[in-house]
Motif scaffolding. Structure first.
Motif, mmCIF file in Angstrom:
data_model
loop_
_atom_site.group_PDB
_atom_site.id
_atom_site.type_symbol
_atom_site.label_atom_id
_atom_site.label_comp_id
_atom_site.label_asym_id
_atom_site.label_seq_id
_atom_site.Cartn_x
_atom_site.Cartn_y
_atom_site.Cartn_z
ATOM 1 N N GLN A 51 5.794 -0.998 -3.966
ATOM 2 C CA GLN A 51 4.780 0.204 -4.388
ATOM 3 C C GLN A 51 5.254 0.477 -6.029
ATOM 4 N N GLN A 55 2.260 0.185 -8.805
ATOM 5 C CA GLN A 55 2.104 1.248 -9.580
ATOM 6 C C GLN A 55 2.290 1.113 -11.066
ATOM 7 N N CYS A 56 3.265 0.337 -11.445
ATOM 8 C CA CYS A 56 3.668 0.042 -13.066
ATOM 9 C C CYS A 56 2.411 -0.759 -13.499
ATOM 10 N N ARG A 58 -0.725 -1.323 -12.294
ATOM 11 C CA ARG A 58 -1.841 -0.351 -12.327
ATOM 12 C C ARG A 58 -1.866 0.382 -13.634
ATOM 13 N N HIS A 59 -0.736 0.907 -14.314
ATOM 14 C CA HIS A 59 -0.924 1.626 -15.209
ATOM 15 C C HIS A 59 -0.775 0.688 -16.753
ATOM 16 N N SER A 89 -0.125 3.930 -0.598
ATOM 17 C CA SER A 89 -0.243 3.993 -1.729
ATOM 18 C C SER A 89 0.157 2.805 -2.459
ATOM 19 N N THR A 90 0.643 1.775 -2.019
ATOM 20 C CA THR A 90 0.729 0.283 -2.443
ATOM 21 C C THR A 90 -0.572 -0.235 -2.452
ATOM 22 N N HIS A 93 -2.695 1.162 -5.403
ATOM 23 C CA HIS A 93 -2.139 0.789 -6.768
ATOM 24 C C HIS A 93 -2.593 -0.625 -6.961
#
Length: 158
Positions: A51, A55-56, A58-59, A89-90, A93
């Motif tokens: 997860q 997220q990392c 994605r950014h 959330s995973t 992302h």
């Protein structure tokens, strides 16, 4: 944001973050009930690690010049697999990262080979949308032409 992403990209950490997307390897398992590979249980903390990594990525994928590094690090197949994660959330992302990566035409071939869901490819890449529109228009025109030909044959035969 771009300055921070530049620092991350220059440090070489993208490949390490991408490696965190990977889950445990499927085990060869026969058995009488299931054939092929079966998914091993996730080690403690692995779901949270995936997860965080998604997220990392994605950014990082928001910045144009890091997309190439992300794709080259092998993120696309892993993100595609995470689109089916049990953790919402995973999934979000992973999909967000794929949408950002798909904006880059160079990543589209890798995304197609990794079997990224079609709707993600279409949402992220305008040239694919234009290509699909062109094919659909060509099919409509061919259908109209076939209908005109059929009408001509009916008129000639009458």
């Amino acid at each position: 944001l771009e300055d921070h992403v530049d620092l991350v990209a220059k440090s070489g950490v993208i490949a390490h973050v991408v490696s965190m997307l990977k889950g445990p390897e499927p085990e060869e398992g026969g058995g009488k009930k299931k054939k092929g590979k079966k998914e091993p249980p996730m080690p403690p903390g692995m779901a949270e690690c995936q997860q965080f990594a998604a997220q990392c990525v994605r950014h990082l994928a928001l910045v144009y010049h890091t997309r190439k590094h992300i794709v080259e690090a092998g993120a696309v197949p892993m993100l595609t697999k995470l689109c089916d994660s049990k953790i919402r959330s995973t999934r979000q992302h992973a999909r967000g990262a794929l949408l950002s990566l798909g904006v880059d035409d160079a990543a589209v071939a890798v995304m197609k080979a990794s079997e990224v869901p079609e709707h993600i490819l279409m949402l992220s890449n305008q040239s694919l949308v234009e290509e699909v529109k062109a094919v659909a228009e060509a099919e409509r025109e061919a259908k109209r032409e076939a209908e005109r030909d059929a009408l001509r044959e009916l008129r000639v035969g009458s």
